[in-house]
Scaffold this active site. Structure first.
Site, mmCIF file in Angstrom:
data_model
loop_
_atom_site.group_PDB
_atom_site.id
_atom_site.type_symbol
_atom_site.label_atom_id
_atom_site.label_comp_id
_atom_site.label_asym_id
_atom_site.label_seq_id
_atom_site.Cartn_x
_atom_site.Cartn_y
_atom_site.Cartn_z
ATOM 1 N N TYR A 10 0.842 -1.207 0.000
ATOM 2 C CA TYR A 10 0.000 0.000 0.000
ATOM 3 C C TYR A 10 0.874 1.253 0.000
ATOM 4 O O TYR A 10 0.613 2.206 -0.747
ATOM 5 C CB TYR A 10 -0.895 -0.029 1.232
ATOM 6 C CG TYR A 10 -1.762 1.197 1.426
ATOM 7 C CD1 TYR A 10 -2.911 1.385 0.676
ATOM 8 C CD2 TYR A 10 -1.429 2.157 2.379
ATOM 9 C CE1 TYR A 10 -3.716 2.508 0.861
ATOM 10 C CE2 TYR A 10 -2.227 3.274 2.577
ATOM 11 C CZ TYR A 10 -3.366 3.445 1.806
ATOM 12 O OH TYR A 10 -4.154 4.560 2.003
ATOM 13 N N LYS A 53 1.092 4.455 -2.744
ATOM 14 C CA LYS A 53 0.927 5.859 -2.371
ATOM 15 C C LYS A 53 2.191 6.667 -2.652
ATOM 16 O O LYS A 53 2.112 7.852 -3.026
ATOM 17 C CB LYS A 53 0.536 5.961 -0.896
ATOM 18 C CG LYS A 53 -0.873 5.445 -0.601
ATOM 19 C CD LYS A 53 -1.934 6.238 -1.354
ATOM 20 C CE LYS A 53 -3.347 5.836 -0.908
ATOM 21 N NZ LYS A 53 -4.390 6.636 -1.597
#
Length: 250
Positions: A156, A160
């Site tokens: 994740y 990002k």
């Protein structure tokens, strides 16, 4: 541009932060276009906004993973906003636990595509619309997770981090057309995305994050943390040498 109220196109409008942002923008006299997959949920949010405020509210179909919906949603929003300014708030993302991704590597592709690839694809479609408009504000939710790869959420975080780098370049491009691009890096927020993670430190409320997002957009800020304390926290984490950092279970 005319003296008519601005319009905010809110993508991923079923998220708690997006709903709170819609309320904040409507309270500031903006018209609202809610875009997402869950039509009944969006219609419920639209009805709530119409009761609370006098602003115009529209619902449009949008699916980050289906590019054919991107241009159509933008065109509907641009027509709805005309002749005033269209602004954009993007709150698209998924965050399965890293342990699940480690057990099922196929999940990594889904996380990267949803949080990075699909958002970039949509913003590439949106960019010419804002360049032609020669103004407007774009706000995109990133994450503090993108500031450093951590054991607990490195896939994740990688998505990002890529998004943050992309937004830096997009900001440079659209600045030349008078458009501001604000990257928001929230820490953990009390939403459905973090529900399964248990009690988290510095857990923020969606309303507080949305208010900070809106204020930053109106001020033309380039990058903010939400809450602001995360700027210091992440500066400390980035400063830890790798040989020590890799031993931390965070």
């Amino acid at each position: 541009m005319s003296g008519a109220p601005d319009t905010w196109l809110i993508v991923g409008a079923s998220s708690a932060i997006a709903r709170a942002f819609a309320r904040r923008a409507a309270a500031a006299n903006a018209n609202i276009v809610l875009a997402g997959r869950d039509r009944p949920d969006l219609e419920a949010t639209a009805a709530d906004l119409r009761v609370r405020f006098t602003q115009r509210v529209e619902v449009v179909e949008f699916d980050a993973l289906h590019p054919e919906t991107h241009a159509a949603a933008l065109e509907r929003a641009r027509s709805f906003a005309a002749p005033a300014v269209l602004n954009l708030f993007v709150a698209v993302g998924v965050m399965p636990p890293q342990t699940e991704i480690d057990r099922d590597p196929a999940l990594a592709e889904s996380v990267l595509e949803t949080n990075f690839g699909a958002v970039v694809r949509f913003l590439q479609v949106a960019a010419p619309v804002f360049e032609a408009q020669k103004g407007g504000r774009i706000v995109v939710l990133g994450s503090v997770a993108g500031d450093r790869g951590r054991l607990s959420n490195y896939v994740y975080g990688a998505a990002k981090a890529g998004l943050h780098a992309y937004l830096q370049g997009l900001r440079a491009r659209l600045w030349r057309a008078g458009v501001t691009v604000t990257t928001v890096k929230p820490g953990p927020v009390d939403t459905a995305m973090t529900f399964a993670l248990g009690r988290l430190p510095l857990l923020a409320q969606p309303d507080a994050v949305a208010t900070r997002c809106f204020s930053a957009a109106m001020a033309g800020r380039e990058e903010i943390y939400a809450p602001a304390l995360w700027r210091l926290v992440m500066a400390i984490l980035r400063a830890i040498p790798e040989k020590f950092f890799k031993k931390l279970s965070i």
